[in-house]
Scaffold this motif. Structure first.
Motif, mmCIF file in Angstrom:
data_model
loop_
_atom_site.group_PDB
_atom_site.id
_atom_site.type_symbol
_atom_site.label_atom_id
_atom_site.label_comp_id
_atom_site.label_asym_id
_atom_site.label_seq_id
_atom_site.Cartn_x
_atom_site.Cartn_y
_atom_site.Cartn_z
ATOM 1 N N GLY A 88 0.864 -1.327 0.194
ATOM 2 C CA GLY A 88 -0.023 -0.080 -0.111
ATOM 3 C C GLY A 88 0.945 1.320 0.148
ATOM 4 N N GLY A 89 2.126 1.240 0.804
ATOM 5 C CA GLY A 89 2.923 2.428 0.790
ATOM 6 C C GLY A 89 3.527 2.804 -0.587
ATOM 7 N N ARG A 118 -7.841 6.364 5.215
ATOM 8 C CA ARG A 118 -8.807 5.422 5.651
ATOM 9 C C ARG A 118 -8.231 4.139 5.475
ATOM 10 N N THR A 119 -7.313 3.986 4.173
ATOM 11 C CA THR A 119 -6.838 2.774 3.861
ATOM 12 C C THR A 119 -5.588 2.223 4.803
ATOM 13 N N LEU A 120 -4.857 3.434 4.981
ATOM 14 C CA LEU A 120 -3.709 3.094 5.947
ATOM 15 C C LEU A 120 -4.171 2.721 7.027
ATOM 16 N N LEU A 152 1.191 9.405 12.361
ATOM 17 C CA LEU A 152 2.748 9.587 12.220
ATOM 18 C C LEU A 152 3.182 8.923 10.901
ATOM 19 N N VAL A 153 2.441 7.574 10.375
ATOM 20 C CA VAL A 153 3.050 7.093 9.438
ATOM 21 C C VAL A 153 2.518 7.670 7.806
ATOM 22 N N PHE A 211 4.816 9.459 4.915
ATOM 23 C CA PHE A 211 4.503 9.026 3.521
ATOM 24 C C PHE A 211 4.241 10.309 2.856
ATOM 25 N N ASP A 212 3.506 11.232 3.445
ATOM 26 C CA ASP A 212 3.274 12.523 2.856
ATOM 27 C C ASP A 212 4.752 13.384 2.618
ATOM 28 N N ARG A 213 5.756 13.460 3.659
ATOM 29 C CA ARG A 213 6.953 13.912 3.297
ATOM 30 C C ARG A 213 7.816 13.333 2.406
#
Length: 198
Positions: free
Chosen positions: A96-97, A136-138, A162-163, A167-169
């Protein structure tokens, strides 16, 4: 017997006009920015009247919100395709990531979702959009990992926030030219560190 067909035709025309406005606005917002895009430009690019724009959207910000929501839906769909329920928890989070990073590589998407979105709509509204889609998926993946015993049971909200931020960063850094592989490996290591197993 003609009336239902006419209604369906009107509904189809309405949906087509809405799609055309969203597509035209997306192109202009990513090329020029939200602030630099005018509603007459959007109307001209979509090939519709000004009245049609205001029939579908209250104002430019409402149209921008629809563009952002649509982009967030597309990202979530890619994540869900890459991480089906049949995958083990750790593999699902990693897949997913990776799907998120790949989805955010679509030109203009990082700007829409991570830069202009919060600036135009505000952090609270962007968080609400995220909560319906990518976050939502995360969150579901993290909850699965905790239930499955591969991730320590901590605050689901805190770990998700936090996760998601990590991912956004990564998406912002990659969009600015950082090596994709460096961030992909780092994010995989992050997930592996959070999911050491039972």
């Amino acid at each position: 017997m003609q009336q239902p067909a006419e209604r369906r035709s009107n509904r189809e025309r309405t949906e087509t006009t809405r799609r055309d406005l969203i597509a035209a606005a997306r192109k202009l917002f990513t090329e020029k920015s939200y602030a630099e895009t005018s509603t007459p430009e959007i109307v001209a690019a979509a090939g519709v009247t000004r009245g049609a724009l205001y029939h579908h959207f209250e104002d430019k910000q409402a149209l921008f919100r629809a563009v952002v929501e649509h982009e967030a839906e597309l990202v979530a769909a890619e994540i869900e395709r890459a991480a089906p329920d049949t995958l083990p928890a750790r593999k699902a989070l990693i897949a997913g990531g990776e799907a998120f990073i790949k989805a955010m590589a679509t030109p203009g998407r990082t700007r829409l979702l991570l830069l202009d979105g919060p600036a135009v709509l505000g952090r609270a509204e962007m968080d609400a959009i995220d909560a319906r889609h990518g976050t939502r998926t995360l969150r579901a993946g993290i909850a699965f990992a905790m239930r499955d015993g591969v991730m320590k049971r901590l605050s689901l909200d805190a770990v998700t926030a936090l996760v998601s931020s990590a991912f956004d960063r990564a998406a912002l850094a990659i969009d600015a030219g950082a090596p994709v592989e460096d961030y992909r490996k780092a994010l995989t290591a992050l997930i592996e560190g959070l999911t050491p197993g039972r």
